[in-house]
Design a protein around this motif. Sequence first.
Motif, PDB file in Angstrom:
ATOM      1  N   THR A 132       0.816  -1.219   0.000  1.00 23.17           N
ATOM      2  CA  THR A 132       0.000   0.000   0.000  1.00 23.17           C
ATOM      3  C   THR A 132       0.850   1.269   0.000  1.00 23.17           C
ATOM      4  N   ARG A 133       2.142   1.113   0.237  1.00 23.63           N
ATOM      5  CA  ARG A 133       3.004   2.298   0.196  1.00 23.63           C
ATOM      6  C   ARG A 133       3.211   2.743  -1.237  1.00 23.63           C
ATOM      7  N   GLU A 134       3.144   4.035  -1.468  1.00 24.03           N
ATOM      8  CA  GLU A 134       3.257   4.550  -2.838  1.00 24.03           C
ATOM      9  C   GLU A 134       4.702   4.630  -3.307  1.00 24.03           C
ATOM     10  N   ASP A 135       5.644   4.570  -2.377  1.00 20.42           N
ATOM     11  CA  ASP A 135       7.046   4.715  -2.776  1.00 20.42           C
ATOM     12  C   ASP A 135       7.711   3.368  -3.057  1.00 20.42           C
ATOM     13  N   ILE A 136       6.949   2.292  -3.020  1.00 15.57           N
ATOM     14  CA  ILE A 136       7.513   0.958  -3.275  1.00 15.57           C
ATOM     15  C   ILE A 136       6.995   0.448  -4.613  1.00 15.57           C
ATOM     16  N   ALA A 137       7.934   0.011  -5.486  1.00 13.48           N
ATOM     17  CA  ALA A 137       7.550  -0.450  -6.823  1.00 13.48           C
ATOM     18  C   ALA A 137       7.605  -1.971  -6.967  1.00 13.48           C
ATOM     19  N   VAL A 138       8.481  -2.602  -6.229  1.00 10.77           N
ATOM     20  CA  VAL A 138       8.623  -4.062  -6.318  1.00 10.77           C
ATOM     21  C   VAL A 138       8.742  -4.602  -4.903  1.00 10.77           C
ATOM     22  N   VAL A 139       8.070  -5.713  -4.636  1.00 13.69           N
ATOM     23  CA  VAL A 139       8.201  -6.401  -3.350  1.00 13.69           C
ATOM     24  C   VAL A 139       8.789  -7.775  -3.631  1.00 13.69           C
ATOM     25  N   LEU A 140       9.969  -8.019  -3.075  1.00 17.75           N
ATOM     26  CA  LEU A 140      10.597  -9.342  -3.182  1.00 17.75           C
ATOM     27  C   LEU A 140      10.186 -10.143  -1.949  1.00 17.75           C
ATOM     28  N   ILE A 141       9.681 -11.336  -2.178  1.00 19.96           N
ATOM     29  CA  ILE A 141       9.283 -12.175  -1.049  1.00 19.96           C
ATOM     30  C   ILE A 141       9.744 -13.590  -1.326  1.00 19.96           C
ATOM     31  N   SER A 142      10.414 -14.183  -0.364  1.00 16.59           N
ATOM     32  CA  SER A 142      10.841 -15.573  -0.533  1.00 16.59           C
ATOM     33  C   SER A 142       9.605 -16.438  -0.695  1.00 16.59           C
ATOM     34  N   GLN A 143       9.702 -17.415  -1.598  1.00 16.60           N
ATOM     35  CA  GLN A 143       8.509 -18.189  -1.910  1.00 16.60           C
ATOM     36  C   GLN A 143       7.978 -18.955  -0.701  1.00 16.60           C
ATOM     37  N   TYR A 144       8.887 -19.465   0.144  1.00 18.40           N
ATOM     38  CA  TYR A 144       8.412 -20.238   1.311  1.00 18.40           C
ATOM     39  C   TYR A 144       7.675 -19.313   2.288  1.00 18.40           C
ATOM     40  N   ILE A 145       8.026 -18.035   2.296  1.00 23.62           N
ATOM     41  CA  ILE A 145       7.313 -17.062   3.143  1.00 23.62           C
ATOM     42  C   ILE A 145       5.979 -16.706   2.484  1.00 23.62           C
ATOM     43  N   ALA A 146       5.999 -16.587   1.145  1.00 18.48           N
ATOM     44  CA  ALA A 146       4.756 -16.299   0.431  1.00 18.48           C
ATOM     45  C   ALA A 146       3.733 -17.413   0.651  1.00 18.48           C
ATOM     46  N   ASN A 147       4.229 -18.644   0.788  1.00 18.14           N
ATOM     47  CA  ASN A 147       3.316 -19.771   1.036  1.00 18.14           C
ATOM     48  C   ASN A 147       2.596 -19.637   2.377  1.00 18.14           C
ATOM     49  N   MET A 148       3.212 -18.931   3.310  1.00 22.32           N
ATOM     50  CA  MET A 148       2.581 -18.734   4.630  1.00 22.32           C
ATOM     51  C   MET A 148       1.405 -17.772   4.518  1.00 22.32           C
ATOM     52  N   ILE A 149       1.471 -16.877   3.559  1.00 25.60           N
ATOM     53  CA  ILE A 149       0.383 -15.894   3.373  1.00 25.60           C
ATOM     54  C   ILE A 149      -0.164 -16.012   1.952  1.00 25.60           C
ATOM     55  N   ARG A 150      -0.262 -17.246   1.464  1.00 27.39           N
ATOM     56  CA  ARG A 150      -0.628 -17.505   0.069  1.00 27.39           C
ATOM     57  C   ARG A 150      -1.958 -16.842  -0.298  1.00 27.39           C
TER      58      ARG A 150
END
Lengths: 130, 213
Positions: free
Chosen positions: A64-82
């Motif tokens: 939701t921050r306007e100053d961020i263009a890309v969010v890198l997230i480790s896939q195993y962490i993304a699986n926690m909040i899939r």
Amino acid sequence: MANRAQIPNSNSALIAMIADEDTVVGFLLAGVGNVDLRRNTNYLIVDSKTTVKQIEDAFKEFTTREDIAVVLISQYIANMIRFLVDNYNKPVPAILEIPSKDHPYDPAHDSILSRVKYLFSAESVASGRR
Amino acid sequence: MEVADHKAPTLENGQLADENADVLQFMDSMDAYFTLLHSLSSTLRQYQIQGWLELASARHSMGAYRVNTVLLDHTSHSAATTLLVTQDEGKVDSVEPRFTLCKWGSSSNEKFLGEKQSSQDQLHPQLRHRGSTQLSEEKTSSENKASCEIDDQVQKGRSKSLSVFGTLVSPKLRSAQLSFETALETLVEMANARSEMLYAFDKVDKKLGDGKE
């Protein structure tokens, strides 16, 4: 799927990170670290003590921050909040799932692939032909 | 009646061709995306693994207490490596962002030096009347000077980033820095490929939605 609003051009947008310590340190060495006046950072280091709620809150904040263009997230962490990641549909910031040291990248869990899969499901093709 | 009958199928054929073109574009972009994703994932993992190993090696030689997140700078500071986000001007009705990596402020530096050069040209218009050889030599030397200034800026940025872990750091830490910089470039390519594919997907999805209505 994507919002129709115009994307504001930005010449100094940030890269946010939600990953393990070594991955975050590595990318911080590459100069992506940012700390604002309120001491808010553009990264979250996830370890064994980090709760799912903290990861969710960080994901929601970074997307939701306007100053961020890309969010890198480790896939195993993304699986926690899939659920959160798969339901995210804005073009900016772009969410990139990256491999981690202990968890290689698995294309089957990629949110983009799962979003596209339904186009080729029998039901959607059949309903399109009606 | 016969003319009307010919017109109706033509209209339908035109719509069908249009839809097929969008689907083909989506299939092509998806194929390109996954091909690129596969090769970039291998490259990314290669540079990440290399970076992780170098980081581990640096931690081993410098000590774990010297390479950890406790030492990270929590005072207010701006990122030295950022992204330039633009929208494809050719696609007015779409949202397809383009990402360009600006490492160590390099793009902003190039722009600044370019503006500085053009302002100098305006202040000294008589340069345009000199011989072409001398003009090109002056241009080359000014470009070299600009390039050197950018390199200095990049080296300063890298040194400042490394200084968080002390004055004397292991060469492995410097190598890790370069590996992760390369990984960043790869990730920005992936972001652009993802953006292209999502744009094509959005077009097809919209067509399917209109067809169902």
